[in-house]
Design an enzyme around this catalytic site. Structure first.
Site, short mmCIF file in Angstrom:
data_model
loop_
_atom_site.label_atom_id
_atom_site.label_comp_id
_atom_site.label_asym_id
_atom_site.label_seq_id
_atom_site.Cartn_x
_atom_site.Cartn_y
_atom_site.Cartn_z
N CYS A 82 0.62 -1.10 0.08
CA CYS A 82 -0.04 -0.07 0.12
C CYS A 82 0.82 1.32 0.01
O CYS A 82 0.83 1.93 -0.90
CB CYS A 82 -0.85 -0.07 1.00
SG CYS A 82 -2.32 -1.34 1.12
N SER A 160 -5.32 2.03 5.74
CA SER A 160 -6.19 0.97 5.50
C SER A 160 -7.27 0.76 6.46
O SER A 160 -7.07 0.94 7.72
CB SER A 160 -5.28 -0.46 5.35
OG SER A 160 -4.26 -0.44 4.43
N ASN A 278 -1.77 -2.34 -5.78
CA ASN A 278 -0.84 -3.46 -6.19
C ASN A 278 -1.78 -4.81 -6.34
O ASN A 278 -3.10 -4.69 -6.82
CB ASN A 278 -0.15 -3.89 -4.58
CG ASN A 278 -1.09 -3.69 -3.47
OD1 ASN A 278 -0.81 -2.83 -2.49
ND2 ASN A 278 -2.30 -4.57 -3.36
#
Length: 496
Positions: A82, A160, A278
């Site tokens: 991330c 996140s 990703n």
């Protein structure tokens, strides 16, 4: 050294060395009128998670149409995880160059150095309005938030959505929703199911408010990172469980952005980029995505970990239904956007990306960089040039999985044009190619990799980090005996 008012206070940085690269100049084909730019950045979306790249269990009609109206990039690269992926997109640098090796956690003392120049910084110099809406994940200290990194406005969860911490007030595990620099709500898991809708409303609002001037909207979604929380209207709609439901909600969000641009007659004035940070988090099973036919997933430098589904659309400028297989990546977006806005990226600070507008505008089919480098943290694990990828280190299949037996032999050479799944090691048959790629890898690793790089710039660091809201578990304070570090001025070229 003069200190920029914007970059003072408690940001403490290490020393830095640089080498100059050639000036990255604006493309000859750049439009005379500055285009609006929208980047829709999805979290943990795999190569095969949307229709234009092979998904069938979840439907993505708006992205299907976007691909028909624009260009699909089939060799477009991000990073394994991330934070480093976001740093690369915004600065045009490999994470190893700017000391962003992996993932930042809440209350971390480090973040993206505010002395670095982001896309937002560069476009503000060209008169753009700028906003970041969604997942930031480049440091949650005030000194590292988007409003200190070139953005006029921020709205989103700053890291996140699984990084919940128990709040002191109720003990519930929550994540903060931030507006600019203020926490406006604390969201439980269940309250996350409106996050795509709320982000999209905010994005549409920003576009409408800035329709009369050039704007840059950076729209990094929280979806489809776990916990998977699709909106109520999308729950149970796909044939791929809640993961597919959330992908379909993302497709809806893309449609709302595109519809807004058309309604405001900004369609032909706006470049829209859709990509991912990703590959899929494979160990999450049905809550993870799919990268097939690529090998590997999130956390790896196999193709499935870093090659991401990418579409770019700009009516009248990008040929419809076109496909680009030239090697490119998120590090190329900063110089490309600056060029399209009529600007030039200075020689210093050095960046790794290059202007790919010749690819967008149909003026070239060749990669604009000599090679692409696959870093895992500060370790260079592979290099690609043309169809050839040389792996020089053991590569785990994905985050949470061990290294496969065939990946323990190094170096390994793969021809990605002949075999995209990276199964057949051709190193013994092409020693000349191995030697050429090894030389490139050694040069780049010496520059920014390993423990003794010659050209790595420092991350940002604060002396007394705190979480954005009072939590039951307080982060440890920095050792008072630690040496103070040099403050670097963003406006001082010599410091870069």
């Amino acid at each position: 050294m003069s200190i920029s008012l914007k970059r003072t206070a408690v940001v403490m940085l290490a020393g830095v060395m640089l080498i100059p690269l050639a000036v990255i100049s604006a493309s000859e084909g750049a439009a005379a009128e500055k285009p609006n730019i929208v980047v829709i950045f999805i979290d943990d979306m795999g190569y095969a998670d949307i229709g234009p790249f092979g998904a069938t269990k979840q439907k993505t009609p708006r992205l299907d149409t976007m691909a028909k109206e624009g260009m699909k990039f089939t060799s477009f690269y991000a990073a394994p995880v991330c934070s480093v992926s976001r740093a690369q997109l915004l600065t045009g640098c490999y994470g190893a160059r700017i000391s962003v090796p992996g993932v930042y956690f809440p209350g971390c003392k480090n973040g993206l150095n505010p002395a670095e120049f982001t896309i937002a910084d560069r476009l503000k110099e060209r008169g753009y309005a700028t906003a970041c809406i969604g997942k930031w994940h480049l440091g949650d200290q005030t000194e590292f938030l988007p409003t200190k990194q070139g953005f006029d406005h921020y709205f989103g969860i700053p890291y996140s959505n699984d990084m919940q911490k128990p709040t002191k007030q109720t003990g519930e595990k929550v994540v903060p929703l931030v507006c600019d620099e203020k926490v406006i709500e604390l969201l439980t898991d269940e309250q996350q199911n409106r996050i795509v809708e709320r982000y999209t409303d905010e994005a549409v609002k920003f576009i409408c408010e800035n329709k009369g001037k050039p704007f840059f909207l950076y729209f990094p979604h929280t979806a489809v990172h776990t916990p998977i929380k699709p909106g109520e209207a999308f729950q149970g709609k796909s044939n791929n469980g809640r993961f597919g439901d959330w992908v379909e909600e993302i497709d809806w969000s893309v449609g709302r952005v595109l519809d807004t641009l058309k309604e405001l007659q900004l369609d032909e004035k706006t470049l829209v980029v859709f990509t991912s940070d990703n590959g899929p988090w494979l160990i999450k099973g049905p809550d993870g995505g799919c990268a097939l036919p690529l090998r590997g997933g999130k956390g790896s430098t196999w193709e499935g970990g870093v090659r991401v589904p990418t579409i770019m659309r700009w009516p009248g400028k990008i040929a419809p239904a076109s496909v680009c297989d030239a090697v490119a990546g998120t590090i190329d977006l900063l110089p490309t956007f600056v060029a399209l806005a009529g600007g030039t990226v200075p020689e210093k600070p050095v960046i790794d990306g290059r202007d790919i507008s010749p690819l967008l505008l149909g003026k070239s089919t060749q990669s604009q960089r000599e090679a692409h480098y696959y870093f895992a943290s500060y370790n260079l694990q592979a290099v690609r040039q043309g169809p050839w990828k040389l792996a020089i280190a053991n590569q785990p299949e994905t985050m949470g999985k061990a290294v496969a037996e065939d990946a323990k032999k190094n170096p390994r050479l793969y021809n990605l044009d002949q075999e995209i799944g990276e199964q057949t090691n051709l190193a013994d048959k092409h020693p000349d190619i191995v030697a050429r790629l090894q030389a490139l890898a050694e040069k780049m690793s010496a520059e920014i990799g390993g423990s003794s790089p010659t050209c790595r710039r420092p991350s940002g660091e604060v002396m007394d980090p705190k979480t954005l809201y009072p939590t039951e578990d307080t982060p440890p304070r920095k050792d008072k005996k630690a040496k103070k570090k040099q403050v670097i001025d963003k406006n001082s070229v010599t410091s870069k």
